[in-house]
Design an enzyme around this catalytic site. Sequence first.
Site, PDB file in Angstrom:
ATOM      1  N   SER A  81       0.809  -1.228   0.000  1.00  0.00           N
ATOM      2  CA  SER A  81       0.000   0.000   0.000  1.00  0.00           C
ATOM      3  C   SER A  81       0.836   1.268   0.000  1.00  0.00           C
ATOM      4  O   SER A  81       0.371   2.324  -0.444  1.00  0.00           O
ATOM      5  CB  SER A  81      -0.929   0.006   1.220  1.00  0.00           C
ATOM      6  N   ASP A 228      -3.960   7.306  10.046  1.00  0.00           N
ATOM      7  CA  ASP A 228      -3.529   5.992  10.549  1.00  0.00           C
ATOM      8  C   ASP A 228      -2.068   5.981  10.976  1.00  0.00           C
ATOM      9  O   ASP A 228      -1.579   4.977  11.508  1.00  0.00           O
ATOM     10  CB  ASP A 228      -3.773   4.905   9.504  1.00  0.00           C
ATOM     11  N   HIS A 231       0.417   5.616   6.518  1.00  0.00           N
ATOM     12  CA  HIS A 231       0.485   5.945   5.092  1.00  0.00           C
ATOM     13  C   HIS A 231       0.712   7.436   4.869  1.00  0.00           C
ATOM     14  O   HIS A 231       0.002   8.263   5.451  1.00  0.00           O
ATOM     15  CB  HIS A 231      -0.796   5.494   4.396  1.00  0.00           C
TER      16      HIS A 231
END
Length: 270
Positions: A81, A228, A231
């Site tokens: 990701s 979060d 990221h």
Amino acid sequence: MINRPFRLPQRLLTVVALTVAIAISGCQKTHDASNTQTDTDIQASTQNSSQPSDTQLSQTTSTTNLAEQQAPLTILALGDSLTEGLGVDNNANYPAQLQTRLQELGYKDIKVINSGLSGETSTGLVNRLDWVLQTKPDITILTIGANDAIRGIDVKTVEANIRTAVKRLQDNDSVVILGGMQIYDNLGSDYVKSFAAIYPRVAKDMNVTLIPFFLDGVGGDPKLNQADAIHPTKEGYTLIVNNNILPILQPELKKINPSNVTNTPTETAQ
């Protein structure tokens, strides 16, 4: 009176015969000489047509060099990701920003392919290598392992998978740039140290270029990461591209195809 047939004197007959023979011989020599000259001209013409001129050779070489210079160069961004760009717009992830930045710096005919997959582990990445190798990347920026660490997967397994991926890429003539990863201390100091040591060890053993820490200067900074705390934001990716990727990538680009840049950049923008 008996009529006798008219006869030419013997000497006159001899002269006539010699004259005819000389005339015939002269015609044959003239004809043979003409044929010889014609054959020589044909042979010379054939030789000239079969051997390209210096101009033709120069034009052929120039065309070949031009084709090589114009051949597009493919960079494969391969990972999880962090590569895919979870949580940011499609034009804000690092592969998209890298392509834009390279074009701004004068690099031409370079295509950056985003092959990041959210949740990807090193095992999953190895399993899809056959698919991604269809892109025939000249350079691969490999960033994998974070999801393995989150799951607490054995360090030896992670390293073995990364080595497999690197070898497969190299066997397919792709220059590998390995993005080093580090993790939080919540898994214990031994695991954290062992995990971080994977990347420089693989880079050294397999002769690949290393980005020491892919998230250097961004990881752990709330202003450059999403809610979060894992990221990066668009701004975070911008710093990653300019400060962490380009200084490592540019020398590799120059090695592969020096003509692929119109204006060789001397420094990257901050």
